[in-house]
Write an enzyme that holds these catalytic residues in place. Structure first.
Site, mmCIF file in Angstrom:
data_model
loop_
_atom_site.group_PDB
_atom_site.id
_atom_site.type_symbol
_atom_site.label_atom_id
_atom_site.label_comp_id
_atom_site.label_asym_id
_atom_site.label_seq_id
_atom_site.Cartn_x
_atom_site.Cartn_y
_atom_site.Cartn_z
ATOM 1 C CG HIS A 90 -1.796 1.247 1.244
ATOM 2 N ND1 HIS A 90 -2.987 1.304 0.550
ATOM 3 C CD2 HIS A 90 -1.643 2.457 1.827
ATOM 4 C CE1 HIS A 90 -3.536 2.490 0.724
ATOM 5 N NE2 HIS A 90 -2.746 3.208 1.486
ATOM 6 C CG ASP A 169 -11.618 3.387 5.835
ATOM 7 O OD1 ASP A 169 -11.028 4.273 6.458
ATOM 8 O OD2 ASP A 169 -11.423 3.157 4.630
ATOM 9 N NE ARG A 176 -9.616 10.750 7.951
ATOM 10 C CZ ARG A 176 -8.806 9.926 7.305
ATOM 11 N NH1 ARG A 176 -9.235 8.742 6.894
ATOM 12 N NH2 ARG A 176 -7.557 10.266 7.061
ATOM 13 C CB SER A 191 -8.230 5.174 6.948
ATOM 14 O OG SER A 191 -8.746 5.049 5.638
ATOM 15 C CE LYS A 195 -8.914 1.435 2.528
ATOM 16 N NZ LYS A 195 -8.900 2.619 3.404
#
Length: 442
Positions: A90, A169, A176, A191, A195
């Site tokens: 990620h 989320d 946000r 967040s 996931k």
């Protein structure tokens, strides 16, 4: 036991208190199911931004986000009589960050499964799914069965996360984004990790960007975010490591959806910009090591096996790997105002320009142009002449050029050419791409 309520939870964090496990579990669940109003969760998010969270709070908040939905399980994934290890990557987002595109098939080419649940772009950072959707026929939405079959047969899948994965989320992120609380490190960490942990991968490599084009502008903030996420992964049994990587200069030579696919194909063919190759190979090495595979990943870029995995991955999701990519009908060049050497190319300015040209979106769900974006012809350290093209802007809607040019007004600094060795000069500008490696306890 007294049941929490939204006002008391907001007030507790506003006044600098740590939230209890009961408060966190209740507020995340109640927000997901509609018992806490958007304006109340917005107030709590701002209080968290301003007051922060300790490690226990972040871990509990992340666990509550995971518990709001379903979890995936890859433990039974096999190819023949061999169990397949799973590793994901990620990135916290940057400009020209197309690394997932060559990385996933490269790692898969070594027999490691890469379940890459990705997102769409918002603002100046591009989305992996938007980039891949510039390939004719390619589709992002897969069922769980389709995803498992592709992981078994191909080894890599890049697709959208299902609605059932950490729904808290998804709902909170939308708030946000419009309330100025995206930059909260506890909320960013929870967040991302909610996931990724719910996704069920066995190991995770994080690419935490730092610089003008990243959410984390300073090394201290990037390090704190990386340490927080690595700890969350370790606490949940997911082997996690993070790299801090530079994002003050954009990655590669392109920002835009089809443009970045084109550049990724150059990397998969054994070429491409040196920085994109370096980061791809470095992340691949980390991912493969997490799966117990000790190789030089650059070999499969050279011999074509990574490209074979790419073609299989695209074809499996309905795409045509041989189809020409869309190109913009309108282009304009940005020219150098002076002779000299490029000392700065600002990632944020390039990202905003690509967004304004149509490559990105200002709100979730808005369409993007596959063809739009920016191609830069120089990087810091390059010598230029007055009138030489620095960048080429591309769009389907030429009325966007003025706004893009405005974004780039101060994007490039050109200084005098110093005396001495030009190679040495180039090496001193910009600094290293890979800044730091963060592991548990580091």
């Amino acid at each position: 036991m007294t049941v929490p309520d939204a006002v008391s939870v907001i007030a507790a964090k506003r006044d600098g208190h740590a939230l209890t496990d009961e408060q966190i579990d209740w507020v995340v669940d109640a927000f997901t199911t509609g018992g806490v109003a958007d304006e109340q969760m917005s107030a709590l998010a701002m209080a968290i931004l301003l007051r922060g969270m300790d490690r226990r709070e972040v871990a509990r908040w992340t666990a509550a986000m995971i518990a709001s939905g379903e979890r995936m399980d890859f433990t039974g994934l096999r190819r023949g009589d061999r169990s397949l290890p799973t590793v994901d990557k990620h990135s916290t987002g940057g400009v020209g960050d197309k690394i997932t595109l060559p990385l996933a098939p490269l790692v898969a080419s070594y027999g490691v499964a890469v379940p890459q649940l990705s997102g769409r772009g918002l603002g100046h950072t591009g989305g992996t799914l938007d980039k891949l959707e510039s390939i004719p026929g390619w589709r992002a939405d897969l069922t769980t069965d389709e995803m498992m079959t592709q992981l078994r047969d191909v080894g890599a899948v890049v697709c959208a996360a299902g609605a059932g994965l950490a729904p808290a989320d998804k709902k909170l992120y939308a708030l946000r984004d419009v309330t100025g609380t995206v930059e909260s490190i506890p909320l960013i960490a929870s967040s991302i990790m909610s996931k990724k942990i719910a996704e069920g991968t066995g190991a995770l490599v994080l690419d935490v960007k730092v610089g003008t084009g990243a959410f984390m502008k300073t090394l201290d903030d990037a390090r704190e975010l990386a340490q927080t996420m690595v700890a969350l992964g370790a606490d949940s049994g997911v082997a996690t490591v993070a790299l801090l990587t530079a994002m003050s200069t954009p990655l590669g030579r392109t920002a835009g959806n089809a443009l970045e696919v084109e550049e990724s194909l150059e990397v998969l063919a054994g070429g491409g910009p040196a920085d994109v190759v370096e980061l791809t190979v470095t992340l691949a090495r980390e991912m493969l090591a997490a799966a117990g595979v000790d190789v030089d990943p650059a070999e499969h870029l050279r011999n074509g096996r990574a490209m074979d995995s790419w073609r299989s991955m695209i074809y499996a999701q309905g795409g045509d790997p041989d189809a020409p990519l869309p190109t913009a009908h309108h282009t304009e060049d940005v020219l150098a105002a002076d002779d000299g050497v490029v000392t700065r190319l600002d990632a944020m300015a390039v990202g905003v320009a690509a967004w304004r040209l149509g490559a990105g979106r200002a709100r979730q769900g808005a369409p993007v142009q596959a063809e739009a974006g920016v191609r830069w012809h120089v990087v810091p350290g390059d010598r230029v002449r007055r009138g030489q093209p620095l960048m080429t802007l591309a769009t389907q809607t030429p009325e966007r050029f003025d706004a893009a040019r405005a974004a780039l007004a101060d994007a490039v600094d050109i200084g005098p050419v110093p005396a001495g060795d030009s190679d040495a000069m180039s090496a001193t500008i910009g600094g290293p791409l890979i800044i730091e490696r963060v592991t548990v306890g580091s």
